[in-house]
Design an enzyme around this catalytic site. Sequence first.
Site, PDB file in Angstrom:
ATOM      1  CB  CYS A 290      -4.356   5.991   5.959  1.00 52.51           C
ATOM      2  SG  CYS A 290      -5.525   7.008   5.058  1.00 52.51           S
TER       3      CYS A 290
ATOM      4  CB  THR B  95      -1.041  -0.032   1.154  1.00 54.34           C
ATOM      5  OG1 THR B  95      -2.015   0.967   0.893  1.00 54.34           O
ATOM      6  CG2 THR B  95      -0.428   0.178   2.525  1.00 54.34           C
TER       7      THR B  95
ATOM      8  CG  HIS C 206      -4.474   2.361   2.945  1.00 55.35           C
ATOM      9  ND1 HIS C 206      -3.466   2.750   2.098  1.00 55.35           N
ATOM     10  CD2 HIS C 206      -4.911   3.516   3.514  1.00 55.35           C
ATOM     11  CE1 HIS C 206      -3.295   4.069   2.154  1.00 55.35           C
ATOM     12  NE2 HIS C 206      -4.165   4.567   3.010  1.00 55.35           N
TER      13      HIS C 206
END
Lengths: 162, 203
Positions: free
Chosen positions: A28, A22, A45
């Site tokens: 995040c 990711t 994620h």
Amino acid sequence: METVHVKIADMAVAKNEGVLVTFGLGSCIGIALYDQNSKVGGLAHILLNDSSKFSRPSANTVNPAKFADTAVPHLIEKMLAAGARKNNIIAQLAGGASLFNFQNDSGNVGQKNIEAVRSILKEEKVKIESEDVGGNCGRTMRLFVDTGKVTITTVGKGAMKS
Amino acid sequence: MESNEFITEEQQDLLKELANIGVGNAVTALSSMLEDQKINMAVPEVMVAPLQDVPDSFGDPENLVAATYCEAECPVMGLVLVLVLPFEAAQKMVERILPDDSSDSNEMAQSLLMELGNIITGAYLNALSFMTGLTFQASPPRLGIDMAGAVMGTVIAETKTVDDQLILLKTELNVEDNGIDGSVLILPDSGSLKTLFEHLGTF
């Protein structure tokens, strides 16, 4: 070796081989879960901490990967379906940064995300093996599914004027 | 451009017109900072995209960008405005505007970028206020320099959107002869669009 790109508010599971990656975790959090025995790995994620604080009844809000409290159980379920055993799963975390200056550290999205993920993993009795969280830089996270190894990369920030 | 369940074609046209006027104002202000250098502005795009695809719509998510971020709100709605410059473009902009003798000041460069964000936000909000009759309060700009994907992810998280589909307005700019390019993004808070259209409709 297959590489699977896990986007924002997204998750993926793989077994035996391949890389789950990711890119660009800011506030995040990337959650990498791994079962060494079955070699099943999962990567999520997540964007926000708690679905109950945000969700309104809406047909446009169905994605469990967006929130920590819904993503973690969902990812564990997908791993169990792929042959993992709950007791073997360990977690590695990255992200939860404050990228923008002047952010209030106690109330920011990144910090809340970190706390939410830790708490839901505790509830699920999943041990956190490593963390690279907080701070002020964006991270890319890779989970190598053959070994369970996680790598984190950041970008160099040159000075604006040299 | 197609109508869909979230936004009609007519509403998309309204949003584009808003972006056109607002960003047009901003470009005029920016141009005067650059000694009246001509700045080209593309036709604003209305993007209706799954949340997952938004960070990747700015090219490689690991590209380094400088972004200024402002929140604006009035009692009935909120939005965020983001100026995204590729890092090299931000550097060129700073070199262009700041006098040489301040070249050792990274702090000055950062202030300048925040000021650019401020100018663009102010110009856009003036247009929006004029068209809706609403008065907006803008937060001081914040600056983030990092991977494009991380910056966009953080911006989306800060809007605390709960929707799986996002609507955002993107207007690309470039400064002629200079290779400075960038985009202005406008993201209405979830639930704000309906209010916005009501106010545009009655004005």
